[in-house]
Design an enzyme around this catalytic site. Structure first.
Site, mmCIF file in Angstrom:
data_model
loop_
_atom_site.group_PDB
_atom_site.id
_atom_site.type_symbol
_atom_site.label_atom_id
_atom_site.label_comp_id
_atom_site.label_asym_id
_atom_site.label_seq_id
_atom_site.Cartn_x
_atom_site.Cartn_y
_atom_site.Cartn_z
ATOM 1 N N GLU A 1 11.451 -2.079 6.212
ATOM 2 C CA GLU A 1 12.725 -1.804 6.870
ATOM 3 C C GLU A 1 13.893 -2.119 5.952
ATOM 4 O O GLU A 1 14.899 -1.403 5.936
ATOM 5 C CB GLU A 1 12.826 -2.632 8.156
ATOM 6 C CG GLU A 1 14.006 -2.269 9.056
ATOM 7 C CD GLU A 1 15.275 -3.069 8.780
ATOM 8 O OE1 GLU A 1 16.308 -2.765 9.398
ATOM 9 O OE2 GLU A 1 15.241 -3.999 7.948
ATOM 10 N N ASP B 1 8.667 -6.952 6.359
ATOM 11 C CA ASP B 1 9.217 -7.232 5.031
ATOM 12 C C ASP B 1 10.489 -8.056 5.122
ATOM 13 O O ASP B 1 11.139 -8.136 6.165
ATOM 14 C CB ASP B 1 9.486 -5.933 4.270
ATOM 15 C CG ASP B 1 10.611 -5.106 4.879
ATOM 16 O OD1 ASP B 1 10.635 -4.972 6.122
ATOM 17 O OD2 ASP B 1 11.450 -4.577 4.127
#
Length: 407
Positions: free
Chosen positions: A177, A84
């Site tokens: 994350e 991400d």
């Protein structure tokens, strides 16, 4: 060493929007992350020779294995990167490639933005190098697609050069994350290694095993709204309570005034009306005692305000997010000593400093796998001024290869 496919691979990855969503209740938080894993990364992992490549829909992790080709190299090492990107526009990423940067301003596409060495003196570290920047309308996504590209390219190099002996290698690409929940469902049993590294750091040489300890604080303020014309001795303005609470926190203990090992309180959101207001904070510190003291302080402020008000109008909700992984890693510094040795052999000076943030390794370390962080090259991350050096990415690959050959 130069790696032929690195640049194209990185550009391909960053053009995919994998921005995470803090308001989502799914794992991954966005469908695009799962699609990125299944349609781009998984086939590529299989094509470059990784074995047992599998995606876990419960935790969003894509995992693969490269077995050792020398039985005397008995260690098992893992490499982890996150799919991400941060909370900034990631749609239609259009990278610019600046060959042989010679200093001065870099205009970001047709936007009015530029990378200026006066504002970003870190540019001066990259004279003569190939820089990849944004076009000024999005972030770049080097955090952490540089890490993914580096791990992939290292594996590709090893499988194309079977004469190079290496230990067992595990690879994991995970979600979310950036919103702090990526490793919450990580399965240690599916990642059997002695230790691992997140490839999620910044400039050349970074080697990090200290992170913040982190907590999220939500404070609700309950007011009493009456007509302002007759409000005397009756109205209780929730917004004023929020301001009062904030002013009771140390003014110099905010992100903009702190560095090094200094912790902080950071107001990230404030909404409300006279009737009810809500303030969101993050609390960060390195030492366990000072981290706990910060949480006690906000509780005490709320209690003091409620005592003064004569009723409970300030409600505190505190949730720990992750802890300083130093507590785990310093029990066995093998991963750090090995990385230092490899970097020094490659003429890379290890830069061992605390991370003023967290990584997936923070949580994974407390799950039983010591997981320090290694540089991946990104600079000015999380925004339009993000850039990365191709040469730094190449050096990160050199480190990965050095680690698995020396294990």
């Amino acid at each position: 060493m130069k790696y032929d496919n690195l640049l194209d691979r990185f550009i391909k990855y960053v053009k995919v929007n994998t921005r995470s969503d803090p308001d989502s209740e799914t794992t991954p938080s966005t469908e695009s992350q799962e699609a990125f894993a299944l349609t781009i990364l998984k086939p590529e992992m299989e094509a470059i020779g990784l074995q047992d490549v599998h995606y876990n829909p419960v935790n969003g992790y894509l995992i693969g294995t490269l077995p050792a080709n020398n039985p005397t190299l008995t260690r098992k090492i893992g490499f982890i990167a996150h799919m991400d990107t941060a909370d900034f526009n990631a749609e239609n990423v259009n990278p610019q490639i600046i060959d042989n940067y010679q200093g001065g301003d870099i205009t970001l596409g047709s936007s009015n933005y530029k990378l200026d060495p006066k504002a970003f003196p870190n540019l001066n570290n990259y004279i003569g190098q190939t820089l990849i920047t944004t076009d000024g309308t999005t972030l770049l996504g080097a955090d952490d697609k540089s890490g993914i590209a580096e791990i992939m390219t290292a594996i590709e190099f090893l499988t194309s050069q079977p004469q190079i002996e290496h230990c067992d290698i595990k690879v994991a690409f995970g979600p979310d994350e950036e919103i702090g929940v990526g490793a919450d469902k990580f399965e240690v049993a599916d990642f059997e290694v002695d230790f691992a590294y997140t490839m999620d750091g910044g400039p050349l040489g970074e080697l990090q095993y200290e992170t913040f300890s982190a907590a999220a604080l939500e404070v609700t303020f309950l007011g009493r709204n009456v007509h302002p014309g007759t409000a005397k001795d009756q109205m209780i303005n929730a917004l004023e309570l929020a301001i009062d609470f904030h002013e009771k926190l140390p003014a110099k203990e905010r992100p903009e005034y702190t560095d090094g090992y200094q912790g902080f309180y950071h107001l990230t959101g404030l909404t409300g009306t006279v009737e009810e207001a809500r303030a969101s904070y993050i609390i960060r510190d390195f030492e366990e005692a000072s981290f706990e003291a910060r949480k006690v302080k906000v509780e005490n402020i709320a209690q003091s305000m409620n005592a003064h008000l004569g009723t409970k109008r300030v409600l505190v909700e505190l949730n720990d997010q992750y802890y300083n992984m130093k507590k785990v890693i310093e029990k066995d510094m093998t991963a750090i000593e090995l990385a230092k040795e490899v970097m020094e052999e490659l003429a890379i000076k290890p830069v061992i400093e605390p991370i003023r943030g967290g990584t997936d390794g923070s949580k994974i370390s407390f799950m039983g796998i010591p997981t320090p962080n290694i540089f991946a090259g990104g600079e000015n991350m999380h925004g339009r001024f993000e850039f990365v050096s191709l040469q730094t990415m190449e050096r990160a690959i050199d480190v990965i290869i050095g680690l698995v050959c020396k294990a």
